[in-house]
Motif scaffolding. Structure first.
Motif: not given
Length: 324
Positions: A139-164
């Motif tokens: 989704x971030x990639x598609x919106x970025x392609x549309x020229x949108x500014x995107x912020x991703x919040x890494x609120x899955x703090x249970x799995x290190x892999x999710x943040x990475x």
């Protein structure tokens, strides 16, 4: 307001990729059915019994299957005669009826829909392993392609892999990633991401979350707290809550949908991995039983394989071999 309305232009839809993605489900449904109807000109009880069996086998679900079969029986009772050719037209019609409420068509946006909050806050939920973080990245990639500014919040703090994984997507797409590390209160991450979105006049803030079903009570409480925190930071947010379901899990997806719709006010669905399953019928059952719009479907590994859901295109691909 659907997340699709946030796009400034329609995302191209590839009929070929959708037809290919549904090939396993299509074969599960129709290969055996072709043998059953071979040489028959009218529909009888044996044909309907076999159709019911195949629909359930494709994980359409019993309630939705019975709804489809009942509609066909009512048509037979009314017309007294139904050919096999007519059967497929009725099937297509009934299935598309089930899916039409799931069509968040950007072309049908209203004047109210055109007023997009800044930032638009999207909360993404689902169990671990369904492709949730990958969906967020696409989704971030598609919106970025549309020229949108995107912020991703890494609120899955249970799995290190999710943040990475989210950080990798941020680097790949140019999106800003707000992360505070493992075992941090997820609500604090969500709050900081939304706050940063407000301060930087960002178009879209997407919040990732954990999905630990084995601690159901904790999951419900955590998601509720994240929602309250986001709303406190930005009244009216989150503007959309997307539930990601894995198309390969069949009936397990129904159980997940029950849990998450009870835990948080889900506004739309994403069905992933439809290209890897013969159980794609679960999409029909989910749409019918939960009456939630299916916003996106995943039909492959590439960014463009996360596609806006089009009910008509889906049905045409499902019945590809029977289309005139």
């Amino acid at each position: 307001m659907g997340i699709l309305n946030f796009f400034s232009s329609k995302v191209a839809k590839s009929k070929e990729s959708l037809t290919k993605a549904l090939s396993k489900t299509r074969h599960t449904l129709w290969d055996q059915f072709t043998k059953v109807i071979a040489g028959k000109s009218t529909i009888d009880g044996d044909i309907l019994d076999k159709l019911e069996e195949l629909l359930i086998g494709a994980d359409v679900g019993v309630p939705t299957t019975l709804k489809i079969i009942t509609a066909i029986e009512q048509r037979i009772a009314r017309d007294k005669y139904l050919t096999t050719a007519e059967l497929f037209q009725i099937l297509k019609s009934e299935i598309e009826k089930l899916l039409l409420p799931s069509n968040p068509n950007p072309a049908e946006r209203t004047a109210a829909d055109a007023v997009i909050p800044t930032p638009f806050v999207l909360l993404v939920v689902g169990v671990n392993g369904v492709g949730k973080t990958t969906t967020i990245g696409k989704l971030a990639a598609q919106f970025a392609k549309e020229g949108k500014k995107v912020i991703l919040g890494a609120a899955d703090t249970f799995r290190a892999a999710a943040i990475e994984q989210l950080t990798i997507w941020g680097n790949r797409t140019g999106a800003t990633v707000v992360a505070k590390g493992m075992q941090v209160d997820p609500s604090s991450v969500a709050y900081e991401a939304v706050q940063q979105g407000i301060q930087s006049n960002t178009d879209l803030v997407i919040i990732d979350t954990a999905g630990r079903l084995h601690t159901k009570k904790h999951l419900v409480n955590e998601l509720a707290k994240i929602k309250r925190t986001i709303h406190k930071c930005l009244p009216g947010a989150p503007h959309e809550v997307l539930l990601v379901l894995d198309g390969t899990t069949g009936q397990n997806a129904f159980h997940q949908a029950e849990i998450f719709t009870a835990a948080v006010q889900v506004t739309g669905l994403v069905i992933t991995k439809l290209d890897g399953t013969a159980k794609g019928g679960m999409l029909l059952g989910i749409a019918n039983q939960f009456t939630l719009p299916i916003q996106y479907i995943g039909v492959g590994e590439q960014v463009e394989d996360l596609k806006p859901f089009d009910p008509h295109a889906f049905v045409e691909a499902l019945f590809e071999q029977w289309n005139a």
